[in-house]
Design a protein around this motif. Structure first.
Motif, mmCIF file in Angstrom:
data_model
loop_
_atom_site.group_PDB
_atom_site.id
_atom_site.type_symbol
_atom_site.label_atom_id
_atom_site.label_comp_id
_atom_site.label_asym_id
_atom_site.label_seq_id
_atom_site.Cartn_x
_atom_site.Cartn_y
_atom_site.Cartn_z
ATOM 1 N N SER A 1 -16.111 30.756 -2.509
ATOM 2 C CA SER A 1 -17.084 29.783 -2.993
ATOM 3 C C SER A 1 -18.514 30.216 -2.697
ATOM 4 C CB SER A 1 -16.811 28.415 -2.356
ATOM 5 O OG SER A 1 -17.671 27.430 -2.880
ATOM 6 N N ARG B 1 -20.119 32.036 -5.443
ATOM 7 C CA ARG B 1 -20.385 31.238 -6.638
ATOM 8 C C ARG B 1 -19.625 31.735 -7.869
ATOM 9 N NH1 ARG B 1 -25.033 28.198 -5.760
ATOM 10 N NH2 ARG B 1 -24.294 27.003 -7.557
ATOM 11 N N GLU C 1 -17.501 31.438 -11.386
ATOM 12 C CA GLU C 1 -17.749 30.554 -12.527
ATOM 13 C C GLU C 1 -16.904 29.287 -12.459
ATOM 14 O OE1 GLU C 1 -18.392 32.365 -16.519
ATOM 15 O OE2 GLU C 1 -17.827 34.217 -15.503
ATOM 16 N N ASN D 1 -15.328 26.856 -9.788
ATOM 17 C CA ASN D 1 -15.513 26.612 -8.357
ATOM 18 C C ASN D 1 -15.326 25.123 -8.069
ATOM 19 O OD1 ASN D 1 -16.166 26.975 -5.675
ATOM 20 N ND2 ASN D 1 -18.364 27.168 -6.017
ATOM 21 N N ASN E 1 -16.631 23.133 -4.950
ATOM 22 C CA ASN E 1 -17.566 24.009 -4.235
ATOM 23 C C ASN E 1 -17.351 23.959 -2.717
ATOM 24 O OD1 ASN E 1 -19.706 25.742 -3.739
ATOM 25 N ND2 ASN E 1 -21.260 24.132 -3.890
ATOM 26 N N TRP F 1 -20.498 18.424 -7.791
ATOM 27 C CA TRP F 1 -20.116 19.838 -7.729
ATOM 28 C C TRP F 1 -19.984 20.442 -9.120
ATOM 29 C CZ3 TRP F 1 -15.846 21.503 -10.259
ATOM 30 C CH2 TRP F 1 -14.861 20.561 -10.580
ATOM 31 N N TYR F 2 -19.503 19.638 -10.099
ATOM 32 C CA TYR F 2 -19.337 20.156 -11.452
ATOM 33 C C TYR F 2 -20.701 20.403 -12.101
ATOM 34 C CZ TYR F 2 -17.537 20.591 -16.220
ATOM 35 O OH TYR F 2 -17.226 21.047 -17.489
ATOM 36 N N GLN G 1 -22.032 23.545 -10.697
ATOM 37 C CA GLN G 1 -21.337 24.701 -11.286
ATOM 38 C C GLN G 1 -21.916 25.033 -12.657
ATOM 39 O OE1 GLN G 1 -16.859 24.969 -11.151
ATOM 40 N NE2 GLN G 1 -17.052 24.869 -13.381
ATOM 41 N N ASN H 1 -23.831 28.447 -13.903
ATOM 42 C CA ASN H 1 -23.280 29.255 -15.001
ATOM 43 C C ASN H 1 -24.215 29.309 -16.205
ATOM 44 O OD1 ASN H 1 -21.018 29.626 -13.415
ATOM 45 N ND2 ASN H 1 -19.780 28.083 -14.467
#
Length: 615
Positions: free
Chosen positions: A228, A231, A233, A235, A238, A458-459, A462, A466
């Protein structure tokens, strides 16, 4: 060197079962977690809680040694684990069955009945469906079978084996690093056999080494924070800091939160019991009861082992199941340890009856040919009842002829404009698209966002990592639906194309949406809609024909997803005032599931609106 017959047969079982599983293997992504696991194996990412680090690492190594697409290779890893488990199950059965008898006749019968145990356990739906798709359950059963084999070696050995004890603790740690819920549900039964073994010797240094090896096995979980920090793609949650790390590893598995001890739990347990009886059948379960009794002086300990294993296995599944869907393969995956022990006991009961039959017809009043004929008939009858689950499951588990999930994912993205933004509202579709994008490098140019996950911080982090350019003009605190709408608006203002999966709560957007396949395209000017209707009508005629595919009637997930797609299209047409088209979609759903109350109400409302329009 002379090869042990038991080991030779176990090798043949591995090869035969692997051949069957490969012949019925899913060629690409499958529903739900399968696509997510494929994507994370490709990306060395972190899947949903509890992270399943051992599965990800082992599957990654396994997939390095084949030229096929990564989806197929990941599915093959499940098949290999399942085949290896069956070889171990056969060895376990022989070890327990032969330890008290030395006659050649008994060994031959035990070898034959061991094949029936493999047939009963390895080709029922619960086990077979795990072997033909990318999932953690085949590896979980393999680790449990290995632990069981080690306990049996200690149990049947002449003396306590420190080496076997050390290996047991290492595998126990690894088992927790794969699927902790299954590992914990089987631990009490395994520990019961270990702790009640006469002559056990817990020497201080051996015990210390055992603890070290156990910690070494479970240390695979360090993969989560270490990976994690880089990082990846993909995760999930996280888990780079201690708070998220603990939130990840303390999850029970892929099921939901713990359910209270109320009627819901008892409903789940009743459903589990029903599945159990369906998978094995009444007669094999009756023979299993005979099997425990036939084990002689140790039958009490083996019976308690089976009771502990079944009780904790069922209880964990009942507590973790939020919505009980009988044909959900994940529910069946949790049940595999208890199915294994009862399949073994079926074998012990069958062996006992065959032995008693053989001895009875060995009396002088019976001829030798009659004795052989009667015993052979008994073997044939037991073979028949062992093969029934496999016969019933073959169509359900033959994923080689089920292209529906892959086609659904590919058709959702196939004709989308290059570099467009795709906002979906369906975790199942999200996992399919992840598997296709990362596992098969399909349409990596598209940005796919699952708005059901956007409320999670967290999403959002992410996505920002990305796609930094996508969030360049976004206010920081935004999450959820507001973030989805702002992302879509900003992308449209840049002159890019945005696709949106329509749901019931999107009625305010209807006038700016036009259906393009399973999704809708957002247009700035409503007058642009008319030019795209003809394409959609042709597309639906060619692609909304899942219900005519032979595999459809055997695939419960395909039926549920198809019904959802048809309902969303029907509701969209209804909000557009296209009542005839909407009613057609609703009727097709009711033809599949007549008890859908929501669809029936929508159809009734359409009928009333049509009457008012006529008046």
């Amino acid at each position: 060197m002379k090869l042990n017959p038991g080991k030779l047969v176990a090798l043949l079982i591995f090869l035969f079962s692997l051949g069957v599983y490969v012949a019925t293997l899913a060629p690409s992504v499958f529903w739900w977690d399968s696509g997510e696991f494929i994507a994370n194996v490709a990306n060395l990412g972190i899947p949903h809680r509890p992270g399943f680090p051992l599965y990800i690492l082992l599957a990654k190594v396994f997939t390095l040694f084949s030229a096929q697409n990564l989806s197929w290779r990941t599915n093959l890893f499940s098949a290999a684990c399942a085949a290896f488990s069956l070889a171990l199950v056969y060895r376990i059965f022989l070890r327990i069955s032969i330890e008290r008898f030395s006659s050649k006749r008994h060994k031959v019968l035990a070898g034959v009945v061991g094949l029936l145990v493999v047939l009963l356990f390895g080709f029922n739906y619960s086990y077979w469906i795990q072997a033909v798709r990318a999932e953690v359950y085949s590896l979980a059963v393999l680790l449990f079978a290995l632990l069981f084999w080690l306990v049996v070696k200690i149990e049947t050995g002449p003396a306590w084996s420190p080496k076997t004890q050390l290996v047991f603790f290492l595998v126990a740690g690894l088992s927790l690093a794969n699927h902790p819920a299954i590992a914990l549900s089987t631990s009490p039964a395994l520990w019961y056999l270990l702790m009640t073994k006469s002559g056990r010797a817990w020497k201080p240094m051996t015990l210390l080494a055992s603890i070290v090896l156990f910690l070494l096995g479970i240390s695979v979980y360090l993969y989560l924070p270490l990976r994690s920090l880089n990082r990846p793609e993909l995760n999930w949650l996280n888990p780079a800091d201690w708070q998220n790390y603990l939130r990840t590893i303390l999850a029970g598995g892929s099921a939901g939160p713990l359910q209270p001890f109320d009627r819901h739990l008892f409903f789940n347990l009743f459903g589990i019991c029903k599945i159990f009886f369906q998978q094995l059948g009444i007669f094999p379960l009756l023979l299993a009861g005979v099997g425990f009794w036939s084990l002689g002086p140790r039958r009490r300990r083996w019976l308690w082992f089976a009771i502990f294993l079944t009780l904790f296995n069922w209880l964990v599944l009942g507590l973790l199941t939020e919505e009980f869907i009988p044909d959900n393969p994940d529910l069946h995956g949790y049940l595999l340890p208890s199915l294994l022990i009862w399949s073994l006991s079926f074998g012990w009961g069958s062996l006992y009856l065959l032995n008693r039959t053989y001895l009875f017809f060995s009396q002088p009043i019976f001829t030798r040919p009659l004795k052989i004929i009667v015993t052979s008939v008994g073997v044939l009858f037991l073979t028949f009842i062992s093969a029934i689950p496999g016969y019933q499951s073959r169509a359900l588990c033959d994923l080689s002829s089920n292209p529906i999930p892959e086609q659904y994912g590919r058709q959702a993205l196939a004709d989308r404009d290059y570099g467009s933004l795709v906002i979906i509202d369906n975790p199942n579709l999200d996992f399919l698209l992840r598997g296709l994008q990362y596992g098969e490098n399909f349409r990596r140019d598209l940005i796919v966002i699952d708005r059901t996950l956007l409320p999670a911080e967290w999403y959002c982090q992410q996505l920002k990592h990305n796609y930094p350019n996508l969030f360049k003009h976004m206010p920081t605190p935004l999450t959820g639906e507001k973030l989805a709408l702002n992302l879509a608006t900003d992308y449209l203002n840049r002159g890019k194309t945005v696709y949106w999966e329509f749901a019931e709560r999107d009625t305010a957007l209807v006038k700016y949406l036009v259906p393009v396949g399973y999704l809708c395209q957002i247009v700035k000017q409503p007058e642009q809609l008319d030019s795209l209707w003809a394409k959609q009508i042709d597309w639906e005629a060619k692609n909304l024909t899942w219900d005519t595919h032979p595999a459809f009637k055997f695939d419960g997930d395909a039926q549920r997803v198809w019904s959802r797609v048809m309902f969303n299209l029907g509701y969209f047409y209804e909000r557009k005032g296209m009542l005839t088209e909407a009613a057609d979609k609703y009727r097709r759903i009711l033809a599949l599931s007549p008890d859908e109350g929501l669809v029936t109400r929508r159809l009734k409302i359409i009928g009333e609106n049509q009457i008012r329009a006529g008046e």
